[in-house]
Design an enzyme around this catalytic site. Structure first.
Site, mmCIF file in Angstrom:
data_model
loop_
_atom_site.group_PDB
_atom_site.id
_atom_site.type_symbol
_atom_site.label_atom_id
_atom_site.label_comp_id
_atom_site.label_asym_id
_atom_site.label_seq_id
_atom_site.Cartn_x
_atom_site.Cartn_y
_atom_site.Cartn_z
ATOM 1 N N GLY A 51 0.838 -1.076 -0.047
ATOM 2 C CA GLY A 51 -0.161 0.052 -0.152
ATOM 3 C C GLY A 51 1.018 1.158 0.029
ATOM 4 O O GLY A 51 2.221 1.206 0.143
ATOM 5 N N GLY A 56 4.535 7.606 2.783
ATOM 6 C CA GLY A 56 5.428 6.806 2.080
ATOM 7 C C GLY A 56 4.872 5.594 1.687
ATOM 8 O O GLY A 56 3.531 5.605 1.301
ATOM 9 N N ASP A 171 -4.975 9.547 15.522
ATOM 10 C CA ASP A 171 -5.360 9.279 14.221
ATOM 11 C C ASP A 171 -5.963 7.923 14.133
ATOM 12 O O ASP A 171 -5.854 6.886 13.294
ATOM 13 C CB ASP A 171 -4.211 9.181 13.202
ATOM 14 C CG ASP A 171 -4.523 9.372 11.836
ATOM 15 O OD1 ASP A 171 -5.631 9.822 11.310
ATOM 16 O OD2 ASP A 171 -3.720 9.071 11.085
#
Length: 348
Positions: A51, A56, A171
């Site tokens: 992915g 990155g 997150d």
């Protein structure tokens, strides 16, 4: 006349210096440090890409002992090294069944990488983005989604209360929840995490951090209250609602203009005691399970942090009978006409 020639000294990269100072200070880290050549060997020269994101790319690799790993290659010089430091500093302090294990890292010149245990069932996001084909393709029913919700809550409780220092994730979202071979969830991606004292009731952060749609109101505007562990609870609540609602937190009828914001829709259904009638609900047991998850999710996304439950209370609610749960007040920011936050994969 004598001429004097001065040779310019090559300046050291301040980002690398900052990272090296951090690593020297935390020399007793339990994770292994790899050279970049080792990272290339582990990933077979980055052949199997899993992915990609703003940070990155992630590649599948295999260690010498035969263990599969996921190797996150961070973008070069993307920031001042804060994300790398956050990840290594926070996750190296953890050891919990619902937190992904960091096996090693690389800081070799401008090359930075993180080596994690490999999670064969990928992210929760990939599962709930299958247009509600969860049961057909992944043997996932609402009982399994409930199991995942409980696991993520336990992982968050550990971060908030179980460590020597409190770790706020900032997150929490389906993309950052990874699933092992038994669909046990593990919280990952600590690049935005904040480490603070367990005694701290509020946290000082500069600017908003998180992903649009999951960010608590107080994170982007202090007018709503102070930033604290309750900010993670808000993100968790949005994730739970997305899990039971399907791909997006909206429900669209035949007319495109009839799109309804899912938290609004489910709140109105629960408040009026109507059947939820969601896809893949097989029986009354599923109905009760989804209703319970919805009530907990709605408590978690309350606008003011003081009204939201702590994650330990969230666990208590999830493990109790749905009949014992009170309906929360309607979240003020849940309407699409007033809310600046909607579920999306767009990272701030």
């Amino acid at each position: 006349m004598v001429k004097i020639y001065c040779t310019r000294r090559k300046k050291k990269n301040p980002t690398n210096q900052r990272i090296e100072v951090f690593l020297k200070k935390h020399g007793a880290l339990q994770t292994k440090r790899y050279g970049y050549s080792e990272i290339k060997r582990v990933t077979n020269c980055f052949r199997n890409k899993l992915g990609q994101g703003g940070f990155g790319s992630v590649y599948k690799g295999i260690l010498q002992d035969g263990r599969y790993v996921a190797v996150k290659i961070l973008n070069e010089l993307k920031d001042d090294g804060e994300e790398f430091i956050n990840e290594v500093a926070s996750i190296s302090r953890t050891s919990h069944i619902n937190i992904v294990t960091l096996l090693g890292f690389c800081c070799d010149g401008s090359k930075r990488a993180l080596v994690y245990e490999f999670m064969c069932n990928g992210s929760l996001e990939k599962l709930i983005c299958q247009e509600n084909d969860l049961i057909t393709h992944h043997q996932l029913d609402y009982q399994m989604l409930y199991h995942i919700a409980i696991g993520v809550a336990r992982g968050l409780e550990y971060l908030h209360k179980g460590c020597n220092t409190r770790i706020l994730h900032f997150d929490i979202k389906p993309h950052n929840i990874l699933l092992d071979e038994n669909f046990n969830p593990k919280i990952s991606d600590f690049g935005l995490a904040k480490i603070c004292s367990r005694k701290e009731s509020m946290v000082s952060i500069f600017g908003a951090r998180g992903t649009a749609g999951y960010i608590a109101p107080e994170v982007f505007s202090r007018n709503f209250g102070v930033v604290s562990h309750k900010s993670d609870v808000y993100s968790y609540g949005m994730m739970i609602l997305e899990m039971i609602g399907g791909k997006k937190n909206t429900i669209t009828g035949l007319d495109p203009s009839s799109e309804i914001y899912f938290p609004d829709w489910i709140y109105n259904r629960i408040e009026s005691k109507q059947e939820l009638g969601l896809q893949n609900m097989r029986n009354i047991s599923d109905e009760k399970l989804v209703r319970k998850m919805a009530i907990v999710g709605l408590w978690c996304i309350q606008t003011h942090p003081s009204v939201r439950p702590a994650i330990s209370k969230v666990l208590e609610m999830l493990e109790s009978k749905v009949e014992l749960l009170q309906i929360p007040p309607k979240p003020v920011l849940s309407s699409p006409s007033t809310s600046p936050i909607h579920l999306s994969s767009e990272t701030l």
